[in-house]
Design a protein around this motif. Structure first.
Motif, PDB file in Angstrom:
ATOM      1  N   PHE A  41      -0.220   0.686  -3.382  1.00 46.10           N
ATOM      2  CA  PHE A  41       0.139  -0.646  -3.881  1.00 46.10           C
ATOM      3  C   PHE A  41      -0.428  -0.816  -5.288  1.00 46.10           C
ATOM      4  O   PHE A  41      -1.536  -1.315  -5.464  1.00 46.10           O
ATOM      5  CB  PHE A  41      -0.403  -1.712  -2.935  1.00 46.10           C
ATOM      6  N   ARG A  67      -2.902  -8.087   0.304  1.00 47.80           N
ATOM      7  CA  ARG A  67      -4.271  -8.152  -0.204  1.00 47.80           C
ATOM      8  C   ARG A  67      -4.554  -7.033  -1.199  1.00 47.80           C
ATOM      9  O   ARG A  67      -5.314  -7.232  -2.161  1.00 47.80           O
ATOM     10  CB  ARG A  67      -5.265  -8.081   0.962  1.00 47.80           C
ATOM     11  N   SER A  68      -3.923  -5.884  -0.987  1.00 41.45           N
ATOM     12  CA  SER A  68      -4.126  -4.782  -1.940  1.00 41.45           C
ATOM     13  C   SER A  68      -3.649  -5.194  -3.327  1.00 41.45           C
ATOM     14  O   SER A  68      -4.264  -4.825  -4.337  1.00 41.45           O
ATOM     15  CB  SER A  68      -3.367  -3.540  -1.462  1.00 41.45           C
ATOM     16  N   GLU A 105      -2.456  -6.460   4.808  1.00 40.98           N
ATOM     17  CA  GLU A 105      -3.180  -5.439   4.041  1.00 40.98           C
ATOM     18  C   GLU A 105      -2.455  -5.120   2.737  1.00 40.98           C
ATOM     19  O   GLU A 105      -3.090  -4.841   1.707  1.00 40.98           O
ATOM     20  CB  GLU A 105      -3.319  -4.148   4.861  1.00 40.98           C
ATOM     21  N   GLY A 118      -3.342  -8.541  -4.127  1.00 40.24           N
ATOM     22  CA  GLY A 118      -4.187  -9.696  -4.458  1.00 40.24           C
ATOM     23  C   GLY A 118      -5.467  -9.266  -5.153  1.00 40.24           C
ATOM     24  O   GLY A 118      -5.942  -9.935  -6.076  1.00 40.24           O
ATOM     25  N   LEU A 119      -5.995  -8.144  -4.717  1.00 40.19           N
ATOM     26  CA  LEU A 119      -7.238  -7.634  -5.308  1.00 40.19           C
ATOM     27  C   LEU A 119      -7.016  -7.054  -6.708  1.00 40.19           C
ATOM     28  O   LEU A 119      -7.963  -6.648  -7.366  1.00 40.19           O
ATOM     29  CB  LEU A 119      -7.860  -6.588  -4.382  1.00 40.19           C
ATOM     30  N   GLN A 120      -5.759  -7.023  -7.143  1.00 39.22           N
ATOM     31  CA  GLN A 120      -5.452  -6.648  -8.531  1.00 39.22           C
ATOM     32  C   GLN A 120      -4.982  -7.864  -9.333  1.00 39.22           C
ATOM     33  O   GLN A 120      -4.472  -7.722 -10.433  1.00 39.22           O
ATOM     34  CB  GLN A 120      -4.382  -5.554  -8.544  1.00 39.22           C
TER      35      GLN A 120
END
Lengths: 315, 315
Positions: free
Chosen positions: A153, A182-183, A179, A185-187
């Motif tokens: 992702f 969120r992968s 998951e 979202g964390l970027q």
């Protein structure tokens, strides 16, 4: 200065197995022109937008191979790419990808207004099975025809004309997996784009899911994951009756609060448009979902350490 | 044989700072009796159900200490525990916990119909800040008064009278974090229970969120995470105006399709009840969300490896 990009979802009605590519391409160009006429700068097309949803059928390798694209663009789709560039409109497009070394993926690309491929994504969460269900006449054989995506992702930046949003791509079933969201979202994703073909019945053979429930699931997953990741989300269906088997519609554009701001009303070719204010992502990102302040990964080990369910020990 | 357990959410209206414990306990016993009269076998009470939501106030350690329970049960709550045992009704209860060695947690327990504490959970996702916001008269100081929970997300079995569901507990803000739900989903959870106190305004000082939007967020997160983890979910609010500051209601019981089957209508003490067929979890678990077949943890590394946002590199 507000960071507003006008985005469209181009829902497509069914593409029958007998459909010829020029006919499909003409429909896609009409959708592109309709979106551009409404000022859209980026148009999201469905998963496997160029063909019928062929994984519903059991077929031999030679016949299945006919649904794959060995290059993108290629002469069979060039007219679509050319028209988009003339209109200075970018797009997300899903297609079946055959790589030079013979790998097959369920793939999407995001293309800029000048025709440049900005990013490629290969579907991670392949649903269904590799083998047909005994006795069934209809299947969900994505695990047969595709390999699991190998891209992960990887977020990327949209072009300056779109206010350079942090973007992420998903394909169909991926949108139900937090998951995956969120992968991105964390970027810092601000604009998630995705296409889908989702059956209007349970493709795994159950009898408890109908079109209404499955449309609800599709929109619910998009709304909530947009909210929990403080991002805009645009999802585009291929909808309607393909060779006797239904696909849900429900294409939608969702804001970072999880609110549906535009939604398709038909099961046919249909454009929906919304102005996406990318700065609307900041409220969630800086407060409720300030990940740096509030996430506790030391307690998330199970998400990586196991694949399936491990029941708690009996007391 | 159908695995059906009748569950209630006992929403509570406000508990003012001036409230005396016996008065609060009498309200809780009335809710318990009302739920039992409707046949409920398990009643979910809110987070910090015994007191006002004190983290909204800046106070000194001595005053804050008065809101904590050094034992559970203890003489100040014994009448509630006794009545539940007489009724053979179990419950989920949230309270502020002071441990023998001086640690402070935002805690919940699930108690069986015979009064046994089946499991304890300490809140993982503490919202807010440790320091008051300069100039503000109202705060969200959970990070000041509590330590981060140290229990992780450990699923447990309910009693045989409840058909022994795999259960998980969350507290308030936890319900917005898909990592928390998935941690239980990976243990086969069938019944998620949670209480909350959620402000009807932005407790972090923003102006874009009102009671309607925040109620929508609360229910959306519950619906979608129940769906994506194929579990029943029961969430109970403390609601209404506590000393001039509003809390949302929206207590609800959600099925494994993400459909709300019961929802509170008031901001006051109110019981909602539903029959939860635990076998309804199987459709999702065995098909769409068959984790063993479909999850791809090799692509989920970011969820563990980083806490906050890491933007993609500029092209």
């Amino acid at each position: 200065m507000a960071r507003i990009v006008r985005v469209a979802a181009a829902q497509m009605g069914p593409i029958q197995r007998s459909a010829q590519r020029p006919e499909t391409l003409a429909r896609m160009i009409a959708l592109l022109e309709g979106a551009a006429a409404q000022g859209a700068q980026l148009v999201i097309f469905p998963e496997l937008a160029l063909t019928t949803f062929f994984p519903r059928w059991l077929m031999d390798a030679s016949e299945a191979g006919g649904y794959f694209e060995a290059n993108m663009p290629n002469p069979d789709v060039q007219a679509f790419f050319d028209r988009a560039r003339e209109l200075a409109v970018g797009f997300y497009l899903g297609y079946a990808e055959l790589t030079p070394d013979g790998h097959r993926f369920n793939t999407s690309i995001t293309v800029g207004p000048d025709g440049t491929v900005l990013a490629k994504y290969r579907k991670t969460h392949l649903p269904g099975t590799a083998e047909p269900r005994p006795g069934a006449t209809i299947h969900q054989l994505e695990k047969r025809y595709f390999e699991y995506g190998d891209t992960g992702f990887q977020a990327f930046y949209g072009v300056p004309q779109w206010k350079a949003p942090v973007m992420g791509m998903l394909i169909c079933n991926d949108r139900r997996w937090p998951e995956a969201w969120r992968s991105y979202g964390l970027q810092g994703v601000e604009l998630m784009v995705m296409g889908y073909n989702s059956a209007a019945y349970d493709p795994n053979g159950g009898s408890t899911e109908d079109a209404q429930l499955r449309t609800f699931h599709s929109i619910l997953a998009t709304q909530s994951n947009a909210y929990m990741n403080s991002t805009w989300a645009v999802s585009a269906a291929k909808a309607g009756d393909e060779d006797g088997y239904g696909l849900i519609g429900g294409s939608c554009i969702v804001d970072p609060n999880g609110i549906v701001v535009a939604q398709a009303k038909t099961l046919e070719d249909e454009v929906i448009v919304a102005d996406c204010d990318l700065d609307a992502c900041r409220q969630g990102r800086e407060k409720m979902f300030n990940f740096e302040a509030h996430r506790r990964p030391e307690h998330y080990g199970r998400l990586i350490e196991q694949v399936g369910v491990v029941l708690p020990a009996q007391a």
